[in-house]
Enzyme design. Structure first.
Site, PDB file in Angstrom:
ATOM      1  N   GLU A   1       0.855  -1.192   0.000  1.00  0.00           N
ATOM      2  CA  GLU A   1       0.000   0.000   0.000  1.00  0.00           C
ATOM      3  C   GLU A   1       0.887   1.236   0.000  1.00  0.00           C
ATOM      4  O   GLU A   1       1.897   1.290   0.719  1.00  0.00           O
ATOM      5  CB  GLU A   1      -0.912   0.011   1.231  1.00  0.00           C
TER       6      GLU A   1
ATOM      7  N   GLU B   1      -2.518  11.408   3.573  1.00  0.00           N
ATOM      8  CA  GLU B   1      -3.585  11.114   4.526  1.00  0.00           C
ATOM      9  C   GLU B   1      -3.676  12.295   5.493  1.00  0.00           C
ATOM     10  O   GLU B   1      -2.652  12.857   5.899  1.00  0.00           O
ATOM     11  CB  GLU B   1      -3.306   9.826   5.298  1.00  0.00           C
TER      12      GLU B   1
END
Length: 553
Positions: free
Chosen positions: A440, A445
């Protein structure tokens, strides 16, 4: 009268016994003509026998005028002779020894041309000995695995250089990892050192030429210990000498695959890259023109070097991807382009693996294109079994790619506890291999747990799944008020994260990591969960706005 007779008898008997005793003892003192003791007397010790005229003949196999140190097999025949010798003990200068009554053959295995002090001891039948020593110089040709030899040397000879244009061309890691997890050098960051002009030349005959162009780069302690201290060349604050004087040199190499590990070993003090006192390397990743080498120094630090046999680009990796291969500019109001994006709906398993609180829908209330922007909106509302709705879209099976540059220009929602928008990527083998095996890559974020900043992370099996390898960029406190371009430059050597073309994190890549296969893009806006945390009860609705998504290769 009776007593006198008895005394006379005893006296007479005693004289006779004494005479017999004297006669018996006296007989043993007579020597024969040979001078040896007779009868039961002591035996003289045997005479010492000491070997003499000891000589040692040495034949180095394959030695001739063109090959004065042998044919490279390392085989040497030793033959000793001596007067009065019954056996010989050969000591080969390597710690090995061998006994024989005649000649012996020994094979030296240390590659390169090396000198040994050989000693032979000759023993007699009385175990007395004499010895003689001789110095010999033997050449041992490196024997390599054919596949690895072709990789390194091609059909004849191949030249390699540090691939300085790539991020993470020079890296550090811990001894228990097979990838650089500590530090990675940006492109061309060591241009002032004697590093980038080195040429590492491998020949199919097992010879290795290091063209140093007169200087090398390395740890001062190892350079000074192995090559000698040089006046005026002092270590920097990191204990390195950036331009240590060292002339071009030649030695030998061998490359073998052992227990699934590809190994490279140099003779003498041969090395490549940054000198840390080691001659043994592992090949951790390679293709026809690129190799990632790893070596472990005596302190337990793993050092990595990316080499290329191609011409090193003058362009840093950040600017090498210029061909736009995929994009969405979000210029057409309305629904998403279904040829590019797929909605994921529902709550997933355990809140998409993160205890998230929203229900993802494909409604326009949660995702739409408007005024040249994609708006992904989280709303507080009852839907199915959830109290929040939002959207999650992906390019999986519409556009999956390996390596390149991705730029996403976006503005984050307001700084409200519980919001968790993300711009990220997931390995295309997710459905077959699962997470985190698929890998990932989180480009951005945003949540209160990182103080609403810019956070980039990679997840893979070698780090704690809930943590990953994370970095929060300094500054950028206003990402909720203005648009920034969040970028990833992804190569076989590194994953580098940018904000408005300014790098803030380099992750070294390796074949030990899952970042060498296809990935797809995901845009979503989660609520709560492991990173979003407790949701502000006053939250009602907010959006992450995307101006464009572009991929270059």
């Amino acid at each position: 009268m009776q007593l006198s007779r008895r005394f006379s008898f005893l006296l007479h008997f005693g004289l006779i016994f004494s005479s017999l005793l004297i006669f018996s003892c006296g007989g043993g003192g007579v020597e024969d003509n040979g001078g040896s003791s007779g009868g039961g007397g002591p035996v003289d010790p045997p005479k010492e026998i000491i070997p003499s005229n000891l000589s040692l003949n040495v034949t180095i196999i394959g030695q001739d005028s063109d090959n004065p140190n042998g044919d490279g097999s390392g085989k040497v025949r030793f033959s000793a002779s001596a007067t009065n010798a019954v056996s010989y003990s050969y000591r080969f200068g390597t710690g090995d020894l061998q006994s024989s009554t005649s000649s012996v053959e020994y094979t030296y295995t240390d590659t390169g041309t090396k000198t040994y002090n050989v000693t032979v001891l000759a023993y007699s039948s009385t175990n007395h000995s004499v010895s003689i020593s001789k110095s010999i110089t033997v050449y041992v040709k490196a024997v390599s695995d054919i596949t690895l030899l072709e990789l390194l040397a091609g059909s004849s000879e191949k030249t390699w250089k540090i691939n300085a244009a790539q991020d993470a061309h020079f890296s550090l890691g811990s001894s228990d990892r097979e990838y650089p997890n500590n530090w990675n050098a940006p492109s061309f960051s060591k241009s002032e050192s004697g590093f980038y002009d080195d040429e590492f030349v491998f020949n199919v005959d097992g010879t290795y030429t290091h063209t140093t162009n007169n200087t090398v780069f390395g740890k001062a302690s190892f350079l000074n210990s192995d090559f000698g201290e040089k006046s005026g060349y002092n270590a920097n604050s990191d204990g390195e000498i950036e331009n240590y004087p060292l002339e071009n040199y030649q030695t030998t190499f061998s490359a073998k695959s052992e227990n699934g590990v590809d190994k490279l070993e140099f003779g003498d003090n041969g090395f490549l890259g940054f000198y840390v006192g080691e001659q043994d390397f592992t090949i951790t990743c390679f293709d026809e023109t690129n190799i990632l080498f790893r070596t472990l120094d005596t302190t337990g630090t793993a050092w990595y070097f990316w080499l290329t046999s191609e011409t090193v680009s003058e362009t840093p990796s950040a600017d090498q991807f210029t061909n736009l291969v995929w994009s969405d500019e979000f210029n057409n109001d309305g629904s998403l382009d279904s040829s590019k994006w797929v909605h994921e709906t529902g709550t997933g398993e355990w809140g998409w693996g993160n205890d998230e609180k929203q229900f993802y829908t494909n409604r326009s209330e949660n995702s739409k294109v408007e005024d040249g922007l994609l708006k992904i909106t989280a709303r507080k509302e009852s839907w199915e079994s959830s109290n929040y709705t939002s959207a999650r879209i992906k390019t999986n099976k519409k556009f999956d790619f390996k390596y390149g540059r991705i730029d996403v220009r976006a503005k984050m929602p307001s700084k409200t506890n519980g919001v968790w928008p993300a711009i990220w990527m997931l390995g295309s083998n997710f459905s077959s291999d699962g997470w985190p095996e698929c890998g990932e890559i989180d480009i951005q974020e945003y949540a209160h747990t990182n103080n609403f900043r810019v956070q980039s992370t990679v997840h893979h099996p070698d780090v704690s799944p809930g943590e990953g390898d994370t970095h929060i960029a300094s500054g950028y406190n206003d990402v909720n008020d203005k648009f920034y371009t969040y970028s990833l430059v992804w190569t076989k050597e590194a994953l580098t994260f940018y904000v408005d073309n300014k790098p803030h994190k380099i992750v070294g890549n390796s074949c030990a990591l899952p970042f060498n296969s296809e990935f797809f893009i995901i845009l979503n806006f989660a609520m709560g969960g492991t990173m979003g945390g407790d949701i502000d009860p006053n939250f009602s609705s907010d959006s992450m706005e995307i101006d464009f998504v572009r991929v270059y290769q």
